[in-house]
Design a protein around this motif. Sequence first.
Motif, short mmCIF file in Angstrom:
data_model
loop_
_atom_site.label_atom_id
_atom_site.label_comp_id
_atom_site.label_asym_id
_atom_site.label_seq_id
_atom_site.Cartn_x
_atom_site.Cartn_y
_atom_site.Cartn_z
N UNK A 21 0.83 -1.20 0.00
CA UNK A 21 0.00 0.00 0.00
C UNK A 21 0.87 1.25 0.00
N UNK A 22 1.95 1.23 0.82
CA UNK A 22 2.90 2.35 0.83
C UNK A 22 3.51 2.56 -0.54
N UNK A 56 1.13 4.15 -2.91
CA UNK A 56 0.88 5.56 -2.63
C UNK A 56 2.04 6.42 -3.13
N UNK A 57 3.24 5.85 -3.13
CA UNK A 57 4.41 6.65 -3.48
C UNK A 57 5.41 5.79 -4.24
N UNK A 78 3.12 5.30 -11.58
CA UNK A 78 1.89 4.50 -11.57
C UNK A 78 2.01 3.41 -10.52
N UNK A 116 -1.24 -1.27 -5.81
CA UNK A 116 -2.53 -1.08 -5.13
C UNK A 116 -3.35 -2.37 -5.20
N UNK A 175 -1.75 2.03 8.12
CA UNK A 175 -1.22 2.15 6.77
C UNK A 175 -1.95 3.26 6.01
N UNK A 205 -0.71 6.53 7.09
CA UNK A 205 0.58 6.85 6.48
C UNK A 205 0.39 7.26 5.01
N UNK A 206 -0.54 6.56 4.32
CA UNK A 206 -0.83 6.94 2.93
C UNK A 206 -1.43 8.34 2.84
N UNK A 218 1.20 10.78 2.72
CA UNK A 218 1.79 10.84 1.38
C UNK A 218 0.91 11.71 0.48
N UNK A 240 8.98 13.14 -3.02
CA UNK A 240 9.92 12.05 -3.26
C UNK A 240 10.73 12.29 -4.52
N UNK A 268 1.56 9.84 -14.78
CA UNK A 268 2.26 8.69 -14.19
C UNK A 268 3.73 8.64 -14.60
N UNK A 297 -3.01 7.54 -8.04
CA UNK A 297 -3.93 7.27 -6.94
C UNK A 297 -3.19 6.94 -5.66
N UNK A 298 -3.78 7.31 -4.55
CA UNK A 298 -3.28 6.86 -3.24
C UNK A 298 -4.45 6.19 -2.53
N UNK A 299 -4.16 4.98 -1.94
CA UNK A 299 -5.20 4.25 -1.22
C UNK A 299 -5.41 4.91 0.15
#
Lengths: 462, 295
Positions: free
Chosen positions: A125-126, A129-130, A358, A363, B61, B64-65, B68, B131, B139, B163-165
């Motif tokens: 998941x981390x 996200x990044x 991407x 994910x 998690x 933390x996302x 981000x 980052x 993307x 996307x970020x979860x």
Amino acid sequence: MPSPFHGIDLTSNALRSFQRALDVTGHNIANVNTPGYTRQTVQFADTEPSLFYQGGVYSLGNGVRISSIDRIRDNFLAQRSLGAASDTGKFSTMANSMSNIQTLFAEPGGSGISDAMDKFFGAWSSLSADPTEPSAKMQVQQAGSTLASRVQNTYMSLKDQLQNTSDTITSTLKQVSDLSKQIADLNGQIRQKQAEGATPNDLMDQRDQALQTLGGIVNVTTYPQTDGSVNVFMGNLTLVDSAGAVATPMTYNTATNQISDSTGTYDVGSGSLRGLFESAEQIKTYQGNLDTLANTLRTTVNSIHMTGTNSLGNTGVKFFNDVTPPATQTGAIDFALDPAVAANPQAIATSATGAAGDGGLALSISQLQDQPNAALGNVTFARYFANVVSDVGSQTNYWQNQSTTQQAVTDQINQQIQSVSGVSLDDEMSNMLKFQRSYQAAAKALSIFDQVTQDLINMVQP
Amino acid sequence: MRISTAYQYSTYTSDIQRAQESMVNAGEQVSTGKRVTKPSDDPLGTSRSLTLRSYKAATEQYQSNLNVAKGYLGYTEDAIGSTYDLVKSAYSLAVQGANSATDQTGRAAMAQQITDLQSRLVSLANTRGPSGQYIFSGQQANTQPYTVSGSTITYNGDSNPVYVQVGQNDVMQVNSIPEPMFSDIYNKLETLKNNLNGGNVGAISGVSINDMQSAMQTLSAERGNIGGKLQKIDDYTSQYTKRVDDLTTGISDIEDVDISQAIVSYQQAQNAYQAALNVASKGFQLSLMDFIQNG
């Protein structure tokens, strides 16, 4: 007409009897700490009187004799004790084995598989996200490696435990064979002594002790014979009969709880051997659970990961090591990262396209966490494993309770046996006093008879 | 009932052992503060606790996302805000340039300022995120999105979402779809610059002023959009903080002991142990032998 030495004979006989009674008391005291010892008592009886004529016919007592030296024992309790020993053997073996298994799982806490699984999906998941964060892939690599090695290590520990159990089964069968021989041997000695008219109490104790040990290993039934020997059976398997010990079958099947040889197959109904059989099956079940977990992780994670393109431009890379279908998956025993991923975190793909920003594929992998899986019985990974741990816990709990309860039953029977057969020093001390006083009295009587005889002899002056 | 000596001794021993075991167990609960240290302590509770631990790990998690996402959106908001200010300056220049009082020398100087604004615009459009990723590149995070050759601006990124979860079934798009926004603004500035250089007052007032206004509207709408997302992140953050607290309490309820109760139990076990020791030490001393005068 009785002999003038009748009184001397009679009292010296009494002295000997009381001396023997003191000896038996001493024997009891000496064995106060001997396991399986049954206290012995001397049974006294008066002797056949002799008739004499002295202006009429009278019968004159001839003093005392020892009629027997008995073991004070309750056969019904002994039988119950054998049955209780078998159940105790089984339950305590299962309780110990489950308790060991439970330790291997190291749950709940931060060093178990559950925790590694949470961290694994969290790392994906981390990464999603990044995806450009340089350490994110390394984190996924580490979390994947930790998860795989924890599953594998737990499996290997179970494998060791299974090997231990198998070794113990073999040595236990050997012990059954040894005990059968020992009982047959004692049977022979007892038969011989009994034929000579003796009561070999101590040999019988030894045999009872051997039977008790055997009863803890397998379910045993005994049939006492008139010649003093016992025949011993485990279900329909003869262990000892009048011909001696029968060779113990050394082949076993833990799934059917049976032992077998060329002549037949025999159910092991209870005892520590049955406990070992059931433990082995239990361990195999948990190994199977870990295999399923490892294989399902491989299939689901790889099937997504292989559609991705990593930053090295490679596609079709596996995340976990796996065979190429249709070969059979290998399970938890060699569960690890794919060599390419293990060698370089850049081999981890985050997207189908390979675009650096991407994280779509990462994910999808992290979302596996929440998806029920048909291979796991339509539950999530976490739920599946929690169910396994919960099963380990309830089994351990169940067998520990069974073992404790059974121990109480055994204790109670032993208490009753001890109450009947155990040596009490206080008892023996009062017996010792009694026999000592009796001996003293008999000695006094002897000296009076001696005096009387002497008087008679002195009367006749040459 | 008749009591044998061995039984008497073994009863004392097993009573002492039992009492000692209870005391050690009770003591362990006090010293570890844990009621459940292994699954058999509470099989059902262990299973529930493992599930709660999973939920907690997942929620942490997401937290933390969210950080981000907040970082990404923060950088984007700053860049969009600066771009807005930049377009606003261009708008003022356009208004001045459209004024007939301004002479051509002045307009040429303004055109020069527009050139500067253009290069600042390109650098804002090439902003890197927390980052080091290009945040306006879709993307293609490692590809510099905008390059300029002569008066032509080229976009090298793509138009895909990042996307970020942020929840079990919730993802948030954190990048602003840049195209054709930045190229469009760049080209509008180019037109304004040319109009200033050419002294096309009519075109400045007729076209470029409107251009700048519409660009400002687009940018401010995007800012609002980002602000909305940041608001949602704050909502989620406080929601998740509460959830983690609840889950921690839930896990503790299952795994931890009630400490006062544990101490009382420990005290009880200790008393029982002392009693067992007392009884045994008295019992061991008694024997008929002490009362017999042997003679």
